[in-house]
Scaffold this motif. Structure first.
Motif, PDB file in Angstrom:
ATOM      1  N   ARG A 147       0.742  -1.115   0.190  1.00  0.00           N
ATOM      2  CA  ARG A 147       0.097  -0.132   0.067  1.00  0.00           C
ATOM      3  C   ARG A 147       0.759   1.176   0.008  1.00  0.00           C
ATOM      4  O   ARG A 147       1.957   1.451   0.463  1.00  0.00           O
ATOM      5  N   THR A 148       0.276   2.354  -0.615  1.00  0.00           N
ATOM      6  CA  THR A 148       1.018   3.582  -0.770  1.00  0.00           C
ATOM      7  C   THR A 148       0.224   4.827   0.186  1.00  0.00           C
ATOM      8  O   THR A 148      -1.038   4.904  -0.018  1.00  0.00           O
ATOM      9  N   TYR A 149       0.753   5.503   0.690  1.00  0.00           N
ATOM     10  CA  TYR A 149       0.173   6.413   1.671  1.00  0.00           C
ATOM     11  C   TYR A 149       0.862   7.567   1.212  1.00  0.00           C
ATOM     12  O   TYR A 149       1.908   7.924   1.004  1.00  0.00           O
ATOM     13  N   ASP A 150      -0.140   8.796   1.236  1.00  0.00           N
ATOM     14  CA  ASP A 150       0.393  10.308   1.030  1.00  0.00           C
ATOM     15  C   ASP A 150       0.975  10.649   2.424  1.00  0.00           C
ATOM     16  O   ASP A 150       0.337  10.616   3.541  1.00  0.00           O
ATOM     17  N   ILE A 151       2.263  11.285   2.298  1.00  0.00           N
ATOM     18  CA  ILE A 151       2.753  12.017   3.463  1.00  0.00           C
ATOM     19  C   ILE A 151       2.604  13.583   3.165  1.00  0.00           C
ATOM     20  O   ILE A 151       3.736  14.000   2.291  1.00  0.00           O
ATOM     21  N   GLU A 152       1.853  14.434   4.015  1.00  0.00           N
ATOM     22  CA  GLU A 152       1.817  15.799   3.614  1.00  0.00           C
ATOM     23  C   GLU A 152       3.510  16.505   4.050  1.00  0.00           C
ATOM     24  O   GLU A 152       4.060  15.957   4.895  1.00  0.00           O
ATOM     25  N   LEU A 153       3.864  17.325   3.284  1.00  0.00           N
ATOM     26  CA  LEU A 153       5.003  17.850   3.237  1.00  0.00           C
ATOM     27  C   LEU A 153       4.956  19.548   3.639  1.00  0.00           C
ATOM     28  O   LEU A 153       4.283  20.063   3.027  1.00  0.00           O
ATOM     29  N   PRO A 154       5.552  19.876   4.832  1.00  0.00           N
ATOM     30  CA  PRO A 154       5.671  21.161   5.097  1.00  0.00           C
ATOM     31  C   PRO A 154       6.462  21.983   4.117  1.00  0.00           C
ATOM     32  O   PRO A 154       7.501  21.428   3.466  1.00  0.00           O
ATOM     33  N   PRO A 155       5.885  23.007   3.731  1.00  0.00           N
ATOM     34  CA  PRO A 155       6.769  23.760   2.548  1.00  0.00           C
ATOM     35  C   PRO A 155       8.205  23.902   2.958  1.00  0.00           C
ATOM     36  O   PRO A 155       9.092  23.860   1.870  1.00  0.00           O
ATOM     37  N   ALA A 156       8.507  23.947   4.293  1.00  0.00           N
ATOM     38  CA  ALA A 156      10.031  24.287   4.493  1.00  0.00           C
ATOM     39  C   ALA A 156      10.714  23.481   4.100  1.00  0.00           C
ATOM     40  O   ALA A 156      11.944  23.279   3.674  1.00  0.00           O
ATOM     41  N   ILE A 157      10.281  22.009   4.098  1.00  0.00           N
ATOM     42  CA  ILE A 157      11.033  20.885   3.792  1.00  0.00           C
ATOM     43  C   ILE A 157      11.751  20.800   2.595  1.00  0.00           C
ATOM     44  O   ILE A 157      12.930  20.584   2.031  1.00  0.00           O
ATOM     45  N   VAL A 170       9.496  14.230   8.812  1.00  0.00           N
ATOM     46  CA  VAL A 170       7.984  14.615   8.070  1.00  0.00           C
ATOM     47  C   VAL A 170       6.945  13.516   8.269  1.00  0.00           C
ATOM     48  O   VAL A 170       6.050  13.495   7.919  1.00  0.00           O
ATOM     49  N   LEU A 171       7.715  12.203   8.453  1.00  0.00           N
ATOM     50  CA  LEU A 171       7.026  10.850   8.930  1.00  0.00           C
ATOM     51  C   LEU A 171       5.997  10.863   9.946  1.00  0.00           C
ATOM     52  O   LEU A 171       6.743  11.207  11.023  1.00  0.00           O
ATOM     53  N   PRO A 172       4.914  11.221  10.086  1.00  0.00           N
ATOM     54  CA  PRO A 172       4.045  10.760  11.323  1.00  0.00           C
ATOM     55  C   PRO A 172       4.366   9.446  12.025  1.00  0.00           C
ATOM     56  O   PRO A 172       5.169   8.559  11.422  1.00  0.00           O
ATOM     57  N   SER A 173       4.025   9.532  13.305  1.00  0.00           N
ATOM     58  CA  SER A 173       4.396   8.268  14.024  1.00  0.00           C
ATOM     59  C   SER A 173       3.405   6.960  13.454  1.00  0.00           C
ATOM     60  O   SER A 173       2.317   7.241  12.915  1.00  0.00           O
ATOM     61  N   GLY A 174       3.995   5.806  13.265  1.00  0.00           N
ATOM     62  CA  GLY A 174       3.423   4.878  12.562  1.00  0.00           C
ATOM     63  C   GLY A 174       4.061   4.307  11.366  1.00  0.00           C
ATOM     64  O   GLY A 174       3.793   3.266  11.123  1.00  0.00           O
ATOM     65  N   PHE A 175       4.984   5.285  10.681  1.00  0.00           N
ATOM     66  CA  PHE A 175       5.499   4.873   9.600  1.00  0.00           C
ATOM     67  C   PHE A 175       7.195   4.887   9.990  1.00  0.00           C
ATOM     68  O   PHE A 175       7.587   5.821  10.326  1.00  0.00           O
ATOM     69  N   ASP A 176       7.484   3.546   9.497  1.00  0.00           N
ATOM     70  CA  ASP A 176       9.308   3.348   9.819  1.00  0.00           C
ATOM     71  C   ASP A 176       9.665   3.028   8.682  1.00  0.00           C
ATOM     72  O   ASP A 176       9.532   2.039   7.991  1.00  0.00           O
TER      73      ASP A 176
END
Lengths: 145, 145
Positions: A102-112, B119-125
DNA sequence: AGTACGAATTAGAATAATTCTAAGAAGCCA
DNA sequence: TGGCTTCTTAGAATTATTCTAATTCGTACT
């Protein structure tokens, strides 16, 4: 009244590129928005057929390509295998769970993004960055979806 | 004496996975190291054939897969199209020049990887991250190669 | 309303990339 | 040497995608 809630935005974007909003393009865009996993063209085809049984696979490919051209959808390739499509336009990374696929979206803060761009030596001018993680997501995360 | 300078390292790594260092695997690994662009399996096949004309395409695929398994080579997919192979094992990003189609390695300071991981929320390793830039490289950069 | 013209869709053929299959060759070790 | 496993090979099969050529659709003019 038969329009989906996204029809206007779609029509607008297509018009900006001199293209028409056809029923096929609308239904393809709709199924992408409805279930925000990262389907392949074949999977989109399967979902679309239940709403529009006469659509062809070639048209699904055409529509997806068109939506990518108009920046309504992103095409994603992180492993050998079919291209996947993603209607999330906000800047985000992908997390690919190696166990479940499975693939999840990870939101990115603009700063990164700015930080990441600092690694480029002079002479390299990037118009976009793609960040893909691979690993394991916990059961908690998997259920959230 | 007919060994390439990389043969030992290759033999060692293969042995660690219980595999043998065959002539085919050596020559495939060698051509990857000789020209550090990011060739497809077909391109590797073409280069290898001049040294070993009897090798088959299937074997090239097999060898590349084996080298990837042993972490001697990275498989890279950033666009629809054939997988490309990269013998650079140091942590690095890729820069894909949209004009020329050429791909450059961008060295990554270790700190940036840690930053990106935040940037990874907890639960993502995550066990690995891939960073790909798209854009334009200046003529200066293009000639450097 | 009728027609002309470009845009879009369609089915099926064609192509490209990769994997599979089954047979043979090579390496290893009792 | 014989027997077992690993590796390579050619060609067939599969998968994903693009192409082709024929229709259909939509729009705009008359």
């Amino acid at each position: 009244m038969s329009h989906s809630p996204n029809a206007e935005a779609l029509t607008q974007r297509l018009a900006d590129s001199g293209l028409r909003a056809t029923p096929q393009r609308e239904v393809v865009y709709d199924v992408l928005l409805q279930k925000r996993d990262h389907p392949t063209a074949d999977e989109v085809f399967a979902r679309v057929k239940s709403e529009m049984p006469t659509i062809s696979l070639a048209t699904v490919y055409n529509c997806l390509e068109t939506l990518v051209q108009c920046d309504l959808v992103r095409a994603v390739n992180f492993e050998r295998g079919p291209t996947r499509y993603c209607p999330n336009l906000r800047p985000h990374a992908h997390f690919h769970d190696e166990k479940t696929g499975r693939t999840y979206d990870i939101e990115l803060p603009p700063a990164i993004l700015q930080t990441v761009n600092t690694v480029l030596p002079s002479g390299f001018d990037a118009s976009s960055v793609e960040i893909t993680f691979r690993g394991q997501a916990s059961a908690k995360v998997a259920n959230r979806e």
